[in-house]
Design an enzyme around this catalytic site. Structure first.
Site, short mmCIF file in Angstrom:
data_model
loop_
_atom_site.label_atom_id
_atom_site.label_comp_id
_atom_site.label_asym_id
_atom_site.label_seq_id
_atom_site.Cartn_x
_atom_site.Cartn_y
_atom_site.Cartn_z
N ASP A 153 0.48 -1.59 0.00
CA ASP A 153 0.26 -0.27 -0.11
C ASP A 153 0.82 1.16 -0.25
OD1 ASP A 153 -2.73 -1.29 0.14
OD2 ASP A 153 -2.78 -0.92 2.31
N ARG B 43 -1.30 -0.51 -8.35
CA ARG B 43 -1.84 0.11 -8.33
C ARG B 43 -1.98 0.87 -8.45
NH1 ARG B 43 -3.67 -0.39 -2.71
NH2 ARG B 43 -3.77 -2.95 -3.23
C1 LIG Z 1 -8.58 -1.44 -3.93
C2 LIG Z 1 -7.96 0.22 -2.75
C3 LIG Z 1 -6.67 0.04 -2.77
C4 LIG Z 1 -6.44 1.25 -2.82
N1 LIG Z 1 -5.40 1.78 -2.03
C5 LIG Z 1 -4.89 3.25 -1.58
C6 LIG Z 1 -3.45 3.08 -1.27
O1 LIG Z 1 -2.38 2.36 -1.09
N2 LIG Z 1 -3.08 4.61 -0.48
C7 LIG Z 1 -3.50 5.36 -0.50
O2 LIG Z 1 -3.68 6.94 -0.47
N3 LIG Z 1 -5.34 5.04 -1.02
C8 LIG Z 1 -5.67 3.76 -1.58
N4 LIG Z 1 -7.27 3.60 -2.03
C9 LIG Z 1 -7.95 4.80 -1.57
C10 LIG Z 1 -7.71 5.54 -2.93
O3 LIG Z 1 -6.96 6.16 -3.04
C11 LIG Z 1 -9.61 6.13 -2.89
O4 LIG Z 1 -9.21 7.05 -1.50
C12 LIG Z 1 -10.47 5.95 -2.83
O5 LIG Z 1 -10.58 4.66 -3.63
C13 LIG Z 1 -12.02 6.86 -2.87
O6 LIG Z 1 -11.70 7.58 -4.54
P1 LIG Z 1 -12.41 6.68 -5.95
O7 LIG Z 1 -11.19 6.95 -7.11
O8 LIG Z 1 -13.00 5.70 -5.45
O9 LIG Z 1 -13.08 7.97 -5.71
P2 LIG Z 1 -14.29 9.21 -5.46
O10 LIG Z 1 -14.24 10.22 -6.16
O11 LIG Z 1 -14.20 9.48 -4.21
O12 LIG Z 1 -15.36 8.36 -5.41
C14 LIG Z 1 -16.05 8.10 -6.72
C15 LIG Z 1 -17.49 7.59 -6.45
O13 LIG Z 1 -17.02 6.44 -5.81
C16 LIG Z 1 -18.33 6.03 -4.81
N5 LIG Z 1 -17.72 5.98 -3.28
C17 LIG Z 1 -16.52 6.20 -3.16
N6 LIG Z 1 -16.29 6.58 -1.57
C18 LIG Z 1 -17.41 5.99 -1.58
C19 LIG Z 1 -17.84 5.53 0.32
N7 LIG Z 1 -16.48 5.63 1.34
N8 LIG Z 1 -18.77 5.11 0.15
C20 LIG Z 1 -19.56 5.10 -0.46
N9 LIG Z 1 -19.11 5.44 -1.97
C21 LIG Z 1 -17.79 5.71 -2.37
C22 LIG Z 1 -19.34 7.22 -4.85
O14 LIG Z 1 -20.04 6.85 -5.87
C23 LIG Z 1 -17.93 8.36 -5.41
O15 LIG Z 1 -19.41 9.06 -6.43
C24 LIG Z 1 -7.49 2.04 -2.45
C25 LIG Z 1 -8.80 2.24 -3.26
C26 LIG Z 1 -9.05 1.14 -3.50
C27 LIG Z 1 -10.22 1.05 -4.23
#
Ligand SMILES: Cc1cc2nc3c(=O)[nH]c(=O)nc-3n(C[C@H](O)[C@H](O)[C@H](O)COP(=O)(O)OP(=O)(O)OC[C@H]3O[C@@H](n4cnc5c(N)ncnc54)[C@H](O)[C@@H]3O)c2cc1C
Length: 311
Positions: free
Chosen positions: A137, A187
């Site tokens: 991560d 990722r």
């Molecule tokens: C598999 C995976 C691994 C990850 N690993 C890391 C890492 O190592 N380091 C790191 O900094 N971040 C990590 N993240 C988190 C990532 O950086 C984001 O903070 C997170 O994924 C939200 O961003 P988004 O791309 O989904 O977009 P967003 O713009 O936040 O969300 C897009 C849409 O997704 C839905 N959504 C988003 N969040 C939620 C919620 N909490 N509940 C319900 N619906 C929601 C909504 O419909 C929203 O409009 C990871 C995410 C994933 C999916």
């Protein structure tokens, strides 16, 4: 970043708030929607269910910023335990683990990098023996260089180790170019920490544009992109880029978090895409929960109302 995101991420660092939130009954319901359980058995069970539905998993034993070597050792032991149980259930073809280096020693005041590297090696060895892989991560930007350096060392012996890059950082497009080589699992996520303007894009639009630029580099490259987002627009752009660069299903994968957009996870899997769900587990769910709430104002309002009425 939403107007509530920064205060919430700041609040999440207060020990008092942590105490209050962690002991409140209202936490339980919200926690359960993001974290299926606290024990190895519960996460192996949750994994088996996903795998039955044709969805892969990456398991994260919760905990971060460990300042205690014994705690780091306990985290390593937890990973060895879960890898053993996954292997015993015949699940490791579809299940890997995600590791935060700060949970296995990176943040220790002396020799943190060295200790984290040795601990990560132990987990990578166990993962390989079990027939699976580890992804490191990515945490806040002060750790990026150290994490990528540890990744490079680990990949000498375990080239299958996955990297994570965060589109909100200015540096990430360049990091993607460096990482888009054959066999390199990368990722791409937006990034979940509160980062200053000096290192990170601040508006949603700029982060999304950076995500697309990074995605193009990874999809055009020789590596194995892991597209970690719930954002419907980015999922659709990723599918278009896969066609444009002639990538067959299985030469990249979509990743989402446990409990977020499960219908979309199933839709993609049924359409023949490789989908992996990231499943956190363990008792140290506080920091993870706060980052998820910061991303979702609707959940946040509900949560804060309950908090105020109980205090
Ligand atoms: C598999 C995976 C691994 C990850 N690993 C890391 C890492 O190592 N380091 C790191 O900094 N971040 C990590 N993240 C988190 C990532 O950086 C984001 O903070 C997170 O994924 C939200 O961003 P988004 O791309 O989904 O977009 P967003 O713009 O936040 O969300 C897009 C849409 O997704 C839905 N959504 C988003 N969040 C939620 C919620 N909490 N509940 C319900 N619906 C929601 C909504 O419909 C929203 O409009 C990871 C995410 C994933 C999916």
């Amino acid at each position: 970043m939403g107007f509530l995101t920064r205060p919430l991420l700041l609040l999440s660092r207060s020990e008092k708030v942590k105490q209050l939130v962690s002991t409140m009954p209202v936490s339980a319901g919200i926690v359960r929607s993001y974290v299926p359980g606290e024990t190895t058995e519960s996460v192996v069970e949750a994994s088996a269910k996903q795998i039955d539905d044709g969805i892969r998993v990456s398991l994260d034993f919760l905990g971060e910023d460990t300042l205690d070597a014994e705690q780091a050792d306990a985290t390593v032991a937890a990973y060895l335990d879960v890898l053993g149980q996954l292997s015993a259930r015949g699940l490791t073809r579809m299940a890997e683990v995600s590791v935060k280096l700060s949970a296995i020693g990176q943040a220790l005041p002396e020799n943190g990098d060295k200790i984290a590297l040795e601990n990560a090696r132990t987990i990578c060895r166990a993962a390989r023996n079990a027939g699976t892989t580890v992804t490191l991560d990515m945490e806040d930007h002060t750790t990026t260089d150290s994490t990528l350096a540890i990744l490079r060392e680990l990949r000498k012996d375990f080239p299958e180790t996955g990297a994570v890059v965060q589109a909100y950082l200015h540096r990430t497009e360049a990091d993607c170019r460096t990482l888009a080589y054959e066999g390199s699992r990368v990722r791409l996520c937006k990034g979940a920490y509160d980062e200053p303007e000096s290192v990170a894009f601040q508006s949603r639009l700029d982060v999304d544009k950076s995500y697309v630029r990074c995605l193009k580099v990874l999809m055009a490259g020789q590596g194995y992109p892991m597209i970690a987002t719930h954002d419907p627009r980015l999922v659709s752009i990723a599918s278009s880029l896969a066609s444009r660069y002639g990538r067959a299903a299985g030469s990249y994968e979509f990743q989402m978090l446990y409990g977020i957009r499960p219908d979309e996870q199933h839709r993609l899997a049924e359409a023949g895409e490789t989908v992996r769900v990231y499943i956190p587990y363990g008792t140290e769910w506080y920091g993870y929960l706060m980052r998820r709430l910061a991303e979702r104002p609707r959940n946040l309002t509900f949560f804060l109302r309950s908090l105020i009425s109980k205090s």
